[in-house]
Design an enzyme around this catalytic site. Structure first.
Site, PDB file in Angstrom:
ATOM      1  N   HIS A   1       0.727  -0.783  -0.005  1.00  0.00           N
ATOM      2  CA  HIS A   1      -0.061  -0.078  -0.211  1.00  0.00           C
ATOM      3  C   HIS A   1       1.013   1.237  -0.022  1.00  0.00           C
ATOM      4  O   HIS A   1       0.451   1.886  -0.982  1.00  0.00           O
ATOM      5  CB  HIS A   1      -0.483  -0.218   1.022  1.00  0.00           C
ATOM      6  CG  HIS A   1      -1.732   1.365   1.590  1.00  0.00           C
ATOM      7  ND1 HIS A   1      -1.661   2.302   2.667  1.00  0.00           N
ATOM      8  CD2 HIS A   1      -3.095   1.570   0.742  1.00  0.00           C
ATOM      9  CE1 HIS A   1      -2.155   3.246   2.296  1.00  0.00           C
ATOM     10  NE2 HIS A   1      -3.709   2.903   0.820  1.00  0.00           N
TER      11      HIS A   1
ATOM     12  N   CYS B   1      -0.268  35.049 -16.241  1.00  0.00           N
ATOM     13  CA  CYS B   1       1.390  34.781 -14.729  1.00  0.00           C
ATOM     14  C   CYS B   1       0.400  34.926 -13.692  1.00  0.00           C
ATOM     15  O   CYS B   1       0.053  34.928 -13.289  1.00  0.00           O
ATOM     16  CB  CYS B   1       2.374  36.443 -15.053  1.00  0.00           C
ATOM     17  SG  CYS B   1       1.704  37.582 -15.158  1.00  0.00           S
TER      18      CYS B   1
END
Lengths: 661, 661
Positions: free
Chosen positions: B243, B620
């Site tokens: 896991h 941006c």
């Protein structure tokens, strides 16, 4: 003349009067005549009706052997124009004839300048006369009765904002008046304040929060900022058409002019009148309707509304399609707004109900709660008072809609930053001061305007919504059981995505059903649930929101803040520069910015209506009482605007004007 | 299985992995076979290629006489799959054959589960295998070489965000390593941190700002939050497909699994390995690529980029149309971004330049100035350093555009609230502490985000703009004189009305012309002047703004704040609730909200382009490095995005994927 266009006081005058976008001023060139050629010459200015009261009587002033500037500048105090009867009755008759010709031609009250050169009358100029709101209403209504204009024209004749002046308080006639002297009733209203002796002083002190009266021998255009800032204007020379009188009337500002018994000492900052002297910390009251100047503060009272006002409002109501509601949080406010013609409450702010007396303590207890159980316990104590508030308001407004906005402000607004109050609160609630301080720190926000408020509170603390909706529903049921036609609407604030609305609407509906069940109320209780559109994203996604809302109410105060990125609390650092440099035509918080914010409103109307035909849409906030904004909103097809009680008549007239236009 | 859909750990897993909008899970029902029927039975899981490195070698684990859950749970440590050769070579051959069939059919790396029941091989399941970013790149590029897929398909095979992992730092090979033991290299990367012994502890301590490693015997789905919060994961049992290993790889988080020499004492909060004991305040380092576990912190270094990475990036650059720039404020950042393939600087924040050393004092002097003259004097001292900053950046980026944003933050951000620093500043500047305190009070804002910042500073203090534009122009001229191809662009932030832009553009142009004149520079110096579109009103009125702008740069950080009415600094009070209740699908600051904020961007692109064809438009901010946002922006036809240097390769790949799609 051309050079004067950009001098600071001209610029400032245009700002105050919101005159923008002009290229310059025009100048007429005309033959000159002389009023100072002897005792058979003279000059004067007059209005075809009384510009202060609207009375249909030729009104003005003249001076024998003088030029026009002598009258306007207030250097010599002129005679009332009807005294011309005693000087040259023939010329006075001629003037009255001119009055009739002009009013017949222009169908308006005219402001004329005239000169008599060696017994011959010359009209130098005629223009539409400036007038007070009171006068504007009376002249408009009278002219309809005289068959000169139509009702629709009458509606357009009164600048809606000028109704403000009719709604201004006057002095209580029963109050004692320590009358010092009497000047000319240059501009109606009632004002009290400490004395300021220069325009700059008036500006500074009124910005500092003082109420001041500007006291000058006479005023000149250099004084406009100070005149605007002052609560009222008092001059010792000059007549009803002096600079002070004309400017003050234009603004609806109280002015007493030409109070010649007053002697002003600008050096010592004192005035002396009939042997009594007052300094710059003394309070004086002036009555712009009587000309009285009184020592001390005189009790003011609400205005009496004239017959003509009632007629004009009746016409307005007949012509408008936009409903006018009010913003009110108490039964008292609601009752006052009803008097002013409000057709419902468009914004009932529940947070204001939590600040009084014991309630704020309960509210703080709720905020300081550390578990949902503690929070529910505190809310349970708030429920009965909240229910009574609503019952009072529903009763006052019976038969009319009352839109209740769920809690909106961030929780930290309810806490106190004062140490001794924190200590006291800690004692009362039996918690530590540290816990209070810790919670304040936890709730602190960098930008509270964009923080944890509005429906975000109901998402994270659903028990607050549950209490409020319970209170609304219980109040409505109790009213119904007493045969009071309560019509509440629930408004969810600050929705940004339709999912907030679906979640909270479902919670509210569950509460309403549960209360009905618990109260054994079998009747129908139609409580519409709508949302504010006050976040740009809500306007942009109005098509997604509309299916889940019974109404939209535009909150253009917040919408303006977010659309411009201006914090209303901070904007004064740059907004004055912006207005001065004409980067903005006007303060967008006063008048709706139609091209930006208005575009979002329009988008939301279009998208919302496309999804849900005939959805009720309104607007609540400052713009609801602004005529230019109302014009825009009427054209968008909104159902109502909601404004402060005081501005309801203005909104009614503005809505009628929009419909007529 | 159906019941597990809404248990908290499943919900949390979907949140972390941004899996939203699903109705539920599907379940296959199939005949059961048994791997635990004796020594001729067994079970295993395998990948057709190495999911960690991408190496084209059958890779997996098996256990004799066992069921599948024994392998996955990590209770017994299984054997590598190639050791099946020594157990049942015939079955291993069969498995290799299956690998070929599956890869031929699916043209993908497959993750299979198999069981051998009494000597007979059964395939239980095959699915596309999860893999690290490194592996994804190698497999995609290899499969092109093998003729299985096309370049375009290869580009789509690598989740752009996974490149993150390739760009993660590794430990410096020259650094000394105090190796305690070696586990399995379950997920590459390099992490150091103090030890946390439970998922909750890892969450709490990492939220408190600590870097922690989660240490567990094995992990289970209950641990996902803690695993996500930790800097790295270390387990003492379990294999490459346990896991811990599978989950960590999916996130690109460093993990060493199955380090069996470590004994963990959950009670005492210690681990003991080869006689040495470490507690929860001790730092350990783990190398996810070698499996080494080391005492103390080991120096990390920038990653080495593989050949396959270079190939994939080449293909990306060939297929994409969207340019990728970077946000950089120093020559060092600029150089790093160039290495990562940045095609210019889309956002150079000038304010960051003012915080270093002596500069902040000069900046504060400027802010404390009481007259324009004093302010100019302070700015004159800042000019030379500002010019050198720009020269350094222009030189680093020669031939590429550098978009310089004029001063943006509110001035109070540059002052200090600490008493002793105020005293020191007062001494240095020769002013009183009271003056500093008074200025701080004066500059205080209720909502600084919506306050006196951006171009509003240049409107009220034009001398700031003048200094900055002078510095830019002088730096550009000096570069040109040294044959450096400097390409500055001036970006005016926070524009809300075109009039701000026309005013400030005119001022900037005047300064540029004056500097050229003063420097006697006769060449052309093409400095485009554009604006950020980051206020809703700017997007709404982009048609008015476009004629005055040489480019638009969308500032979607602020645009998101204002469109949602969320303060980024305060949003954590409610955003987690919103994500949990699925009121929002994802954090709009991480991934552009296409239906709200994106609608404004689209509107601005449409309106702007209608007024000015082929205007350069970019973005941006955070969204410039987010693949989903890039897909949206590519489709809007933007010219470029600008993101942090580290995300430039991700943006390049995402842009290519958008183009291919």
């Amino acid at each position: 003349m051309f050079k004067s266009w950009n001098i600071p006081r001209a610029v400032r005058y245009r700002q105050i009067n919101e005159i923008t976008g002009l290229l310059g001023t025009a100048v007429n060139v005309q033959t000159r005549v002389f009023g100072n050629m002897g005792e058979d010459s003279g000059t004067g200015v007059a209005f075809t009706r009384n510009p202060s009261t609207g009375q249909n009587k030729f009104y003005g002033e003249f001076l024998v052997n003088a030029q026009g500037e002598d009258v306007v500048a207030g250097i010599r105090t002129p005679q009332p124009v009807d005294e011309m009867m005693n000087w040259r009755a023939d010329i006075y008759e001629q003037l009255l004839e001119v009055k009739e010709i002009l009013e017949y031609h222009y169908r308006e009250m005219e402001d004329i300048e005239f000169t008599i050169e060696r017994g011959k009358l010359y009209l130098l100029q005629t223009r539409t006369g400036k007038r007070t709101g009171l006068s504007a209403v009376k002249i408009a209504v009278d002219m309809v009765a005289e068959g000169r204009i139509t009702e629709k024209e009458a509606l357009l004749r009164v600048p809606a904002n000028d109704l403000n002046q009719l709604l201004l308080p006057t002095f209580d006639p029963k109050a004692e008046r320590d009358v010092l002297t009497k000047g000319l009733p240059a501009s109606p209203g009632a004002a009290s304040g400490m004395l300021a002796f220069s325009a700059d002083e008036a500006v500074d002190r009124s910005h500092a929060g003082e109420s001041v009266l500007l006291v000058r021998k006479e005023t000149s255009p250099e004084d406009v900022s100070g005149m605007h800032a002052a609560a009222g204007i008092l001059t010792s020379t000059g007549g009803m058409t002096s600079h002070a009188a004309v400017v003050a009337r234009g603004w609806g500002k109280c002015c007493v002019a030409g109070a010649g018994e007053i002697s002003i000492d600008d050096e010592k900052h004192t005035i002396t009148v009939n042997g009594r002297t007052f300094g710059d910390r003394d309070v004086i009251s002036i009555d712009g309707s009587t000309g009285e100047v009184m020592a001390g503060e005189v009790t003011r009272q609400d205005p009496q509304l004239s017959e003509e006002f009632v007629s004009l409002m009746d016409w307005a109501d007949r012509h408008r399609t936009l409903a006018v509601r009010t913003n009110a949080d108490t039964p008292q406010d609601a009752a006052r707004a009803l008097d002013y013609g409000a057709q419902g409450i468009g914004l009932c702010r529940t947070e204001h109900m939590f600040f009084e007396g014991e309630r704020i303590t309960r509210m703080r207890e709720m905020i300081l709660a550390q578990t949902e159980e503690e929070r529910r316990a505190a809310l349970d104590k708030l429920l009965p008072t909240q229910r009574e508030d609503f019952k009072g308001i529903f009763t006052a407004m019976q038969g009319l809609s009352v839109t209740v906005r769920l809690l909106d402000p961030p929780l930290h607004e309810f806490l106190t930053h004062e140490e001794h109050l924190q200590v006291e609160l800690a004692k009362r609630l039996g918690v530590s001061v540290e816990r209070i301080k810790a919670r304040i720190t936890q709730l602190h926000e960098t930008n509270p305007m964009l923080g944890h408020r509005g429906c975000r509170l109901s998402v994270t603390y659903p028990e607050i919504l549950e209490m409020q909706v319970t209170a609304i529903t219980e109040a409505a049921i109790e009213c119904r059981q007493e045969d009071i036609d309560a019509r509440p609407e629930i408004m969810i604030p600050l929705v940004g995505t339709y999912k907030e609305l679906t979640l909270l609407r479902a919670k509210a509906e569950t509460v309403i059903a549960a209360v009905k069940e618990r109260k054994g109320f079998a009747g129908t209780l139609d409580i519409p649930i709508g949302t504010m559109i006050e976040i740009p994203r809500a306007a942009l996604t109005a098509d997604q929101i509309a299916p889940h809302a019974d109404f939209f109410s535009f909150g253009t105060n917040d919408l303006t803040q977010m659309t411009f990125g201006y914090s209303r609390d901070d904007v004064n650092a740059f907004l004055p520069h912006y207005l001065e440099q004409e980067l903005l035509e006007r303060d967008p918080f006063q008048s709706l910015d139609t091209s930006g914010v208005g575009q979002l409103v329009e988008m939301a109307v279009t998208k919302g209506s496309a999804e849900k035909q005939n959805m009720k849409m309104g607007l609540c906030g400052e713009h609801g009482g602004d005529p230019a904004s109302i014009y825009f909103l009427h054209n968008l097809g909104l159902n109502y605007v909601s404004c402060s009680p005081f501005r309801v008549p203005i909104a009614r007239l503005a809505a009628a004007q929009a419909a007529v236009k």
